[in-house]
Design a protein around this motif. Structure first.
Motif, PDB file in Angstrom:
ATOM      1  N   HIS A   1       0.845  -1.205   0.000  1.00 51.52           N
ATOM      2  CA  HIS A   1       0.000   0.000   0.000  1.00 51.52           C
ATOM      3  C   HIS A   1       0.880   1.255   0.000  1.00 51.52           C
ATOM      4  O   HIS A   1       0.568   2.244  -0.653  1.00 51.52           O
ATOM      5  CB  HIS A   1      -0.903   0.032   1.239  1.00 51.52           C
ATOM      6  CG  HIS A   1      -2.180  -0.756   1.109  1.00 51.52           C
ATOM      7  ND1 HIS A   1      -3.027  -0.636   0.030  1.00 51.52           N
ATOM      8  CD2 HIS A   1      -2.756  -1.657   1.939  1.00 51.52           C
ATOM      9  CE1 HIS A   1      -4.080  -1.441   0.199  1.00 51.52           C
ATOM     10  NE2 HIS A   1      -3.935  -2.085   1.351  1.00 51.52           N
TER      11      HIS A   1
ATOM     12  N   HIS B   1      -1.084   4.286  -2.258  1.00 54.15           N
ATOM     13  CA  HIS B   1      -2.543   4.221  -2.285  1.00 54.15           C
ATOM     14  C   HIS B   1      -3.197   5.286  -1.414  1.00 54.15           C
ATOM     15  O   HIS B   1      -4.200   5.883  -1.808  1.00 54.15           O
ATOM     16  CB  HIS B   1      -3.018   2.829  -1.839  1.00 54.15           C
ATOM     17  CG  HIS B   1      -2.800   1.778  -2.878  1.00 54.15           C
ATOM     18  ND1 HIS B   1      -2.610   0.448  -2.574  1.00 54.15           N
ATOM     19  CD2 HIS B   1      -2.735   1.863  -4.233  1.00 54.15           C
ATOM     20  CE1 HIS B   1      -2.443  -0.238  -3.703  1.00 54.15           C
ATOM     21  NE2 HIS B   1      -2.503   0.595  -4.709  1.00 54.15           N
ATOM     22  N   ALA B   2      -2.645   5.510  -0.219  1.00 55.26           N
ATOM     23  CA  ALA B   2      -3.265   6.489   0.676  1.00 55.26           C
ATOM     24  C   ALA B   2      -3.199   7.878   0.054  1.00 55.26           C
ATOM     25  O   ALA B   2      -4.184   8.616   0.030  1.00 55.26           O
ATOM     26  CB  ALA B   2      -2.563   6.480   2.036  1.00 55.26           C
TER      27      ALA B   2
ATOM     28  N   ARG C   1      -5.682   8.108  -2.730  1.00 56.43           N
ATOM     29  CA  ARG C   1      -7.068   8.280  -2.236  1.00 56.43           C
ATOM     30  C   ARG C   1      -7.273   9.694  -1.729  1.00 56.43           C
ATOM     31  O   ARG C   1      -8.313  10.295  -1.938  1.00 56.43           O
ATOM     32  CB  ARG C   1      -7.357   7.302  -1.099  1.00 56.43           C
ATOM     33  CG  ARG C   1      -7.487   5.870  -1.479  1.00 56.43           C
ATOM     34  CD  ARG C   1      -8.624   5.584  -2.432  1.00 56.43           C
ATOM     35  NE  ARG C   1      -8.154   4.677  -3.449  1.00 56.43           N
ATOM     36  CZ  ARG C   1      -8.398   4.767  -4.749  1.00 56.43           C
ATOM     37  NH1 ARG C   1      -9.161   5.738  -5.212  1.00 56.43           N
ATOM     38  NH2 ARG C   1      -7.911   3.923  -5.602  1.00 56.43           N
TER      39      ARG C   1
ATOM     40  N   LYS D   1      -9.177   4.981   3.066  1.00 58.12           N
ATOM     41  CA  LYS D   1     -10.087   3.913   2.644  1.00 58.12           C
ATOM     42  C   LYS D   1      -9.673   3.535   1.232  1.00 58.12           C
ATOM     43  O   LYS D   1      -9.709   4.345   0.315  1.00 58.12           O
ATOM     44  CB  LYS D   1     -11.513   4.433   2.661  1.00 58.12           C
ATOM     45  CG  LYS D   1     -12.558   3.444   2.218  1.00 58.12           C
ATOM     46  CD  LYS D   1     -13.931   4.149   2.218  1.00 58.12           C
ATOM     47  CE  LYS D   1     -14.965   3.379   1.418  1.00 58.12           C
ATOM     48  NZ  LYS D   1     -15.358   2.130   2.055  1.00 58.12           N
ATOM     49  N   TYR D   2      -9.261   2.291   1.067  1.00 60.76           N
ATOM     50  CA  TYR D   2      -8.723   1.863  -0.221  1.00 60.76           C
ATOM     51  C   TYR D   2      -9.824   1.330  -1.131  1.00 60.76           C
ATOM     52  O   TYR D   2     -10.869   0.889  -0.667  1.00 60.76           O
ATOM     53  CB  TYR D   2      -7.676   0.765  -0.012  1.00 60.76           C
ATOM     54  CG  TYR D   2      -6.549   1.135   0.907  1.00 60.76           C
ATOM     55  CD1 TYR D   2      -5.694   2.193   0.592  1.00 60.76           C
ATOM     56  CD2 TYR D   2      -6.320   0.438   2.075  1.00 60.76           C
ATOM     57  CE1 TYR D   2      -4.643   2.528   1.437  1.00 60.76           C
ATOM     58  CE2 TYR D   2      -5.272   0.761   2.924  1.00 60.76           C
ATOM     59  CZ  TYR D   2      -4.441   1.807   2.604  1.00 60.76           C
ATOM     60  OH  TYR D   2      -3.412   2.135   3.439  1.00 60.76           O
ATOM     61  N   SER D   3      -9.532   1.341  -2.402  1.00 59.50           N
ATOM     62  CA  SER D   3     -10.479   0.775  -3.369  1.00 59.50           C
ATOM     63  C   SER D   3     -10.206  -0.720  -3.539  1.00 59.50           C
ATOM     64  O   SER D   3      -9.183  -1.238  -3.076  1.00 59.50           O
ATOM     65  CB  SER D   3     -10.326   1.469  -4.714  1.00 59.50           C
ATOM     66  OG  SER D   3      -9.114   1.048  -5.321  1.00 59.50           O
TER      67      SER D   3
ATOM     68  N   ASP E   1      -7.005  -1.145  -5.284  1.00 62.62           N
ATOM     69  CA  ASP E   1      -5.877  -0.951  -4.369  1.00 62.62           C
ATOM     70  C   ASP E   1      -5.577  -2.255  -3.646  1.00 62.62           C
ATOM     71  O   ASP E   1      -4.419  -2.651  -3.482  1.00 62.62           O
ATOM     72  CB  ASP E   1      -6.198   0.126  -3.324  1.00 62.62           C
ATOM     73  CG  ASP E   1      -6.288   1.528  -3.913  1.00 62.62           C
ATOM     74  OD1 ASP E   1      -5.871   1.705  -5.082  1.00 62.62           O
ATOM     75  OD2 ASP E   1      -6.777   2.433  -3.220  1.00 62.62           O
ATOM     76  N   GLU E   2      -6.639  -2.902  -3.182  1.00 62.71           N
ATOM     77  CA  GLU E   2      -6.456  -4.147  -2.437  1.00 62.71           C
ATOM     78  C   GLU E   2      -5.841  -5.237  -3.296  1.00 62.71           C
ATOM     79  O   GLU E   2      -4.955  -5.975  -2.853  1.00 62.71           O
ATOM     80  CB  GLU E   2      -7.791  -4.634  -1.865  1.00 62.71           C
ATOM     81  CG  GLU E   2      -8.337  -3.751  -0.759  1.00 62.71           C
ATOM     82  CD  GLU E   2      -7.285  -3.433   0.282  1.00 62.71           C
ATOM     83  OE1 GLU E   2      -6.541  -4.343   0.679  1.00 62.71           O
ATOM     84  OE2 GLU E   2      -7.188  -2.274   0.694  1.00 62.71           O
TER      85      GLU E   2
END
Ligand SMILES: [Zn+2]
Length: 471
Positions: free
Chosen positions: A137, A142-143, A146, A189-191, A194-195
């Motif tokens: 992440h 990713h953060a 977002r 909050k990841y998409s 992203d996961e």
């Protein structure tokens, strides 16, 4: 599966990423090379991490007081981080004293794993999979991505909604005057994409580091099983994005496919069991606390009390057992009992700022203003930068008739961008005291000086009730 990665690609990308510099406005995902909306610089990521991570860790009851275990987790994690696409980031790893099953990272790599999830896992390969996922992440930014999207769509308020504490525990924290900070609001909050990326690259990192790829499958199976059994307890790779069968199946396909040759590696079960012995020794305490959280979530307070008492009996010096019990008592308007437990929590190994906060609130509720103020002062020294403390300092000083310093604390609180009932209360006081001019005039009846509401007296530490404007 469309995005299968070869080892060759991995090495190429690793090298490329290590050589790349990430400057302002960089819009390329360091891992995938895809375009990425990026309004946050790496400096922003580091600042966000440095400012917010300590408060989240405190809300999760701080670091678990076993230096050897923390060093072990840091060692496993560091070996993966060094292989990641952003090896220069200031990664750090700690085991948190919280009991729910969780792990998370802040954007610059401050990573926490709870003792709840350590208890649930059974091999170093699983731990590596978990840490690899979190590191990915960070590597994929990713953060920051977002947050950039949130800013671009002006949804800054809805920026993070990852539930970290259980719902009722979070409610208890709010009702006890501990504030929302640290209740997961500061985590991204990841998409779903992203996961998937974090799974894919986390898997790659752990395999590169010499771990058995089966660990990712084992971890996911375990978490799916716990989630099916008790969804409230698992909030891991899952809170913002449910753990899906699809993720598990994808991991299984990678193990059977490109990673097949590495399945013979040891999963390091014995090493893991040895190293986590201090957590395993507390298994019964942890389970009792998990049951207490479950009962709290379900509104079964009698049952929750019984489990908390059980946890304290099994672990008389368990920081989380004492402090969670204190918070529950504080909400139930039993500040004297809450104070006794919070003071006991302060004597335990691993005690940290949250216990001081709870002591302060319990004393405030008993109108012991001097002592409460000293607790809040101490808190600010241990863990600076929590606006909630500024509010309660202001409130305590106000009760002591020390209007000038009280107004400074209320100003500090409002300058943090606070909203809600407490913010309205602080604002009203500052207007009443003539410290600030009321820029949005209320009807005359609202503008008159009014005596401060009785403190916490009946409602205790709850925020002062908000008076609706008359129309
Ligand atoms: Zn994740």
């Amino acid at each position: 599966m469309n995005e299968k990665m070869t080892r060759r690609e991995f090495l190429l990308l690793s090298g490329a990423a290590a050589a790349a510099s990430f400057s302002t406005g960089c819009a390329t995902n360091p891992v995938t090379g895809e375009k990425q909306l990026m309004l946050f610089t790496e400096a922003n990521e580091r600042d966000w991490d440095r400012l917010h991570a300590p408060h989240q860790f405190s809300a999760d009851y701080g670091a678990f007081p076993d230096p050897a275990l923390n060093a072990y987790v840091a060692d496993v994690g560091s070996r993966l981080a060094a292989l990641s696409h952003r090896p220069h980031m200031p990664y750090s790893f700690r085991v948190l004293h919280a009991v729910h099953v969780n792990a998370y990272t802040f954007p610059a790599g401050s990573i926490g794993v709870t003792r709840g999830i350590l208890l649930a896992m059974e091999s170093e390969a699983e731990l590596a999979a978990l840490l690899g996922h979190e590191i990915a992440h960070v590597a994929c930014r990713h953060a920051a991505s977002r947050m950039s999207q949130a800013v671009a769509t002006q949804l800054v308020v809805g920026l993070g909604v990852m539930a970290v504490a259980s719902k009722k525990e979070k409610y208890a924290a709010l009702a006890a005057g501990l504030g929302a900070l640290g209740s997961g609001l500061l985590l991204a909050k990841y998409s779903r994409d992203d996961e998937r990326q974090a799974d894919q690259w986390g898997h790659a990192y752990m395999v590169q580091a010499g771990q058995n790829p089966e660990g990712m499958v084992g971890l996911m199976q375990r978490l799916v099983a716990i989630h099916d059994r008790e969804p409230n307890i698992v909030e891991v790779m899952f809170a913002s994005h449910p753990m899906s069968r699809e993720r598990l199946e994808t991991a299984q396909q990678r193990v059977a496919g490109e990673y097949a040759a590495f399945q013979t590696r040891s999963q390091q079960r014995e090493a893991y069991m040895d190293r986590t012995a201090s957590v395993r020794a507390q298994r019964e305490v942890i389970l009792a606390l998990q049951n207490a959280l479950k009962a709290l979530d379900a509104g079964r307070s009698g049952e929750a009390d019984a489990f908390l008492a059980e946890a304290r009996r099994l672990g008389p010096s368990d920081y989380t057992a004492l402090l969670l019990s204190a918070k529950v008592l504080l909400v139930r308007d039993r500040p004297q009992d809450a104070l006794a437990l919070a003071l006991a929590a302060r004597q335990t190994p691993g005690s940290e700022a949250q216990a001081v906060h709870v002591c302060g609130m319990a004393r405030l509720k008993q109108r012991q203003f001097d002592a409460a103020w000293q607790d809040f002062e101490l808190y600010d020294r241990i863990l600076p930068g929590n606006p909630e403390i500024a509010f309660w300092k202001g409130y305590t000083l106000e009760q002591m008739q020390r209007i000038q310093p009280a107004s400074q604390e209320y100003l500090r609180y409002l300058q943090s961008g606070a909203e809600g009932e407490q913010a309205q209360y602080a604002y009203r006081r500052l207007v009443d005291w003539g410290v600030i001019k009321n820029e949005t005039p209320a009807p005359p009846s609202e503008q008159q000086n009014k005596p401060a509401r009785p403190p916490a007296a009946s409602s205790g530490a709850k925020p002062p009730p908000h008076k609706k404007k008359k129309k």
